[in-house]
Write an enzyme that holds these catalytic residues in place. Sequence first.
Site, PDB file in Angstrom:
ATOM      1  N   GLY A  10      34.236  41.715  42.966  1.00 22.49           N
ATOM      2  CA  GLY A  10      33.769  41.776  41.839  1.00 22.49           C
ATOM      3  C   GLY A  10      32.123  41.801  41.850  1.00 22.49           C
ATOM      4  N   TYR A  59      39.473  37.332  34.832  1.00 21.15           N
ATOM      5  CA  TYR A  59      39.596  38.548  33.882  1.00 21.15           C
ATOM      6  C   TYR A  59      38.588  38.214  32.993  1.00 21.15           C
ATOM      7  CZ  TYR A  59      42.021  41.101  29.996  1.00 21.15           C
ATOM      8  OH  TYR A  59      42.305  42.039  28.870  1.00 21.15           O
ATOM      9  N   THR A  60      37.451  39.179  33.145  1.00 17.02           N
ATOM     10  CA  THR A  60      36.098  38.825  32.588  1.00 17.02           C
ATOM     11  C   THR A  60      35.715  39.910  31.364  1.00 17.02           C
ATOM     12  OG1 THR A  60      35.097  40.671  34.000  1.00 17.02           O
ATOM     13  CG2 THR A  60      35.087  38.236  34.742  1.00 17.02           C
ATOM     14  N   ASP A 100      28.606  30.554  30.109  1.00 15.05           N
ATOM     15  CA  ASP A 100      28.094  30.073  29.081  1.00 15.05           C
ATOM     16  C   ASP A 100      28.916  30.164  27.590  1.00 15.05           C
ATOM     17  OD1 ASP A 100      28.141  32.785  29.235  1.00 15.05           O
ATOM     18  OD2 ASP A 100      26.348  33.078  27.966  1.00 15.05           O
ATOM     19  N   TYR A 123      38.510  34.075  25.688  1.00 10.77           N
ATOM     20  CA  TYR A 123      38.028  33.980  27.108  1.00 10.77           C
ATOM     21  C   TYR A 123      37.270  32.347  27.381  1.00 10.77           C
ATOM     22  CZ  TYR A 123      34.358  34.908  31.012  1.00 10.77           C
ATOM     23  OH  TYR A 123      33.588  34.739  31.972  1.00 10.77           O
ATOM     24  N   LYS A 127      38.423  29.411  29.958  1.00 10.80           N
ATOM     25  CA  LYS A 127      37.455  29.011  30.837  1.00 10.80           C
ATOM     26  C   LYS A 127      37.420  27.470  30.865  1.00 10.80           C
ATOM     27  CE  LYS A 127      35.579  32.361  33.543  1.00 10.80           C
ATOM     28  NZ  LYS A 127      35.806  32.182  35.115  1.00 10.80           N
TER      29      LYS A 127
HETATM   30  N1  LIG Z   1      30.322  38.961  34.231  1.00 12.15           N
HETATM   31  C1  LIG Z   1      29.498  38.141  33.518  1.00 12.15           C
HETATM   32  O1  LIG Z   1      28.574  38.145  32.774  1.00 12.15           O
HETATM   33  C2  LIG Z   1      29.864  36.722  33.558  1.00 12.15           C
HETATM   34  C3  LIG Z   1      29.316  35.509  32.646  1.00 12.15           C
HETATM   35  C4  LIG Z   1      29.447  34.268  32.995  1.00 12.15           C
HETATM   36  C5  LIG Z   1      30.569  33.849  33.882  1.00 12.15           C
HETATM   37  N2  LIG Z   1      31.079  34.734  34.645  1.00 12.15           N
HETATM   38  C6  LIG Z   1      31.886  34.224  35.387  1.00 12.15           C
HETATM   39  O2  LIG Z   1      31.489  34.726  37.037  1.00 12.15           O
HETATM   40  C7  LIG Z   1      32.807  35.010  37.666  1.00 12.15           C
HETATM   41  C8  LIG Z   1      32.390  36.490  38.438  1.00 12.15           C
HETATM   42  O3  LIG Z   1      32.331  37.438  37.523  1.00 12.15           O
HETATM   43  P1  LIG Z   1      32.302  38.911  37.856  1.00 12.15           P
HETATM   44  O4  LIG Z   1      31.555  39.393  36.804  1.00 12.15           O
HETATM   45  O5  LIG Z   1      31.724  38.876  39.351  1.00 12.15           O
HETATM   46  O6  LIG Z   1      33.815  39.156  37.727  1.00 12.15           O
HETATM   47  P2  LIG Z   1      34.291  40.758  37.857  1.00 12.15           P
HETATM   48  O7  LIG Z   1      33.237  41.836  38.434  1.00 12.15           O
HETATM   49  O8  LIG Z   1      34.942  41.401  36.667  1.00 12.15           O
HETATM   50  O9  LIG Z   1      35.417  40.581  39.050  1.00 12.15           O
HETATM   51  C9  LIG Z   1      36.613  40.082  38.792  1.00 12.15           C
HETATM   52  C10 LIG Z   1      37.582  39.696  39.984  1.00 12.15           C
HETATM   53  O10 LIG Z   1      38.456  38.875  39.898  1.00 12.15           O
HETATM   54  C11 LIG Z   1      39.438  39.802  40.450  1.00 12.15           C
HETATM   55  N3  LIG Z   1      40.642  39.302  39.850  1.00 12.15           N
HETATM   56  C12 LIG Z   1      40.952  39.629  38.369  1.00 12.15           C
HETATM   57  N4  LIG Z   1      42.141  39.553  38.095  1.00 12.15           N
HETATM   58  C13 LIG Z   1      42.622  38.952  39.224  1.00 12.15           C
HETATM   59  C14 LIG Z   1      44.137  38.231  39.383  1.00 12.15           C
HETATM   60  N5  LIG Z   1      45.036  38.328  38.371  1.00 12.15           N
HETATM   61  N6  LIG Z   1      44.208  37.891  40.686  1.00 12.15           N
HETATM   62  C15 LIG Z   1      43.443  37.888  41.585  1.00 12.15           C
HETATM   63  N7  LIG Z   1      42.097  38.346  41.355  1.00 12.15           N
HETATM   64  C16 LIG Z   1      41.642  38.974  40.277  1.00 12.15           C
HETATM   65  C17 LIG Z   1      39.283  41.059  40.786  1.00 12.15           C
HETATM   66  O11 LIG Z   1      39.778  41.797  41.608  1.00 12.15           O
HETATM   67  P3  LIG Z   1      40.104  43.434  41.699  1.00 12.15           P
HETATM   68  O12 LIG Z   1      38.833  44.076  41.704  1.00 12.15           O
HETATM   69  O13 LIG Z   1      41.177  43.528  42.791  1.00 12.15           O
HETATM   70  O14 LIG Z   1      40.880  43.575  40.454  1.00 12.15           O
HETATM   71  C18 LIG Z   1      37.513  40.892  41.108  1.00 12.15           C
HETATM   72  O15 LIG Z   1      37.446  40.608  42.598  1.00 12.15           O
HETATM   73  C19 LIG Z   1      33.955  34.740  36.921  1.00 12.15           C
HETATM   74  O16 LIG Z   1      34.441  33.719  36.982  1.00 12.15           O
HETATM   75  C20 LIG Z   1      33.197  35.100  35.370  1.00 12.15           C
HETATM   76  O17 LIG Z   1      34.083  34.682  34.481  1.00 12.15           O
HETATM   77  C21 LIG Z   1      30.736  36.219  34.550  1.00 12.15           C
END
Ligand SMILES: NC(=O)c1ccc[n+]([C@@H]2O[C@H](COP(=O)([O-])OP(=O)(O)OC[C@H]3O[C@@H](n4cnc5c(N)ncnc54)[C@H](OP(=O)(O)O)[C@@H]3O)[C@@H](O)[C@H]2O)c1
Length: 293
Positions: A10, A59-60, A100, A123, A127
């Site tokens: 991710g 699942y973002t 957030d 979502y 969380k």
């Molecule tokens: N993006 C934002 O703006 C944001 C804001 C606030 C908080 N966050 C939090 O920060 C963290 C990192 O976010 P990110 O943006 O880096 O996420 P991301 O880019 O969407 O990556 C998601 C990761 O989760 C894995 N994944 C998804 N579904 C899965 C499942 N059922 N089983 C196992 N692995 C699974 C994916 O694997 P595959 O590639 O193999 O599918 C990928 O490695 C998350 O907890 C998110 O909620 C993100």
Amino acid sequence: MRVLVIGASGLLGRVLLEEWHFDEVSGVSSQDGDLRSAEDMRKLLIRYQPACTVLAAAYTDVDGCEKDPQRAHEVNCLGPVNVALAARGIGSRLVFLSSDYVFDGSKTTPYTPEDRVSPINVYGRAKAEAEQRIQQILPECCVVRTSWLFGAVGRCFPNTILQLAETRRDLSVVNDQRGCPTWNRDLARAVIHLAQSGARGIVHVTNQGDCTWYEFAKALVNTAGLEDTNISPVSTAEFPRPARRPAFSVLSKAGLEAHGIAMRPWRDTLPLYEDERQRHVASSRSVVSPGEA
Ligand SMILES: NC(=O)c1ccc[n+]([C@@H]2O[C@H](COP(=O)([O-])OP(=O)(O)OC[C@H]3O[C@@H](n4cnc5c(N)ncnc54)[C@H](OP(=O)(O)O)[C@@H]3O)[C@@H](O)[C@H]2O)c1
């Protein structure tokens, strides 16, 4: 220390592996095990035996969660519960990434870790419930809330805006939602520090400063030298989406100093992000598949 990063493919997970030095770090993605399977998570942790597990998988897709609340609950709430139970089973510490979007946005001053959660979309609800349940299972765990995450490689607002800006002269961007952009490499360094220092409890980690999506987009096109793109501010009402977003989700970093972490202003990270993005775009273009040759 042996570390396992779950979600290593991710936006955050990928750079966690790149930035993490001096420990034995392994990374897994959904191909190695599904968060929704307690057995998959138990087997993964037994296999890797981490002293610390970082759960960056989720699942973002916030609008996708709204359309498929069952998947959102299973991946973003039951998934972390499965990981917490597996971590407790082998005596691993846990660092859990949260959002957030656990807040409703009705405040006008930054949200502190002590503020009551009150999510307004699917979502955020998953969380918030995950935070509560994993803290019951592992009272020593660390919950890292972040926001508006971006990085050169992966799906995020800046990459979308800059791709659009290359082909369109006019863009409209929402100007009534305020939050804190967070560069994935700065977040990764903070998470590594928290993991290595054995931090516990809820910690808010974003870059310093806040803005609206419109202000963020303007700064991005300026940094990329795409000033010919006209960006117009619009309201959320003019740009309806399946999931409601909080109007204000600025997270207070007041507690970060106590952890020995100083985050720089988000604007200072844009040239670094843009430089890495350009290098990534150039390297993707230089890969020629046999069909194109
Ligand atoms: N993006 C934002 O703006 C944001 C804001 C606030 C908080 N966050 C939090 O920060 C963290 C990192 O976010 P990110 O943006 O880096 O996420 P991301 O880019 O969407 O990556 C998601 C990761 O989760 C894995 N994944 C998804 N579904 C899965 C499942 N059922 N089983 C196992 N692995 C699974 C994916 O694997 P595959 O590639 O193999 O599918 C990928 O490695 C998350 O907890 C998110 O909620 C993100």
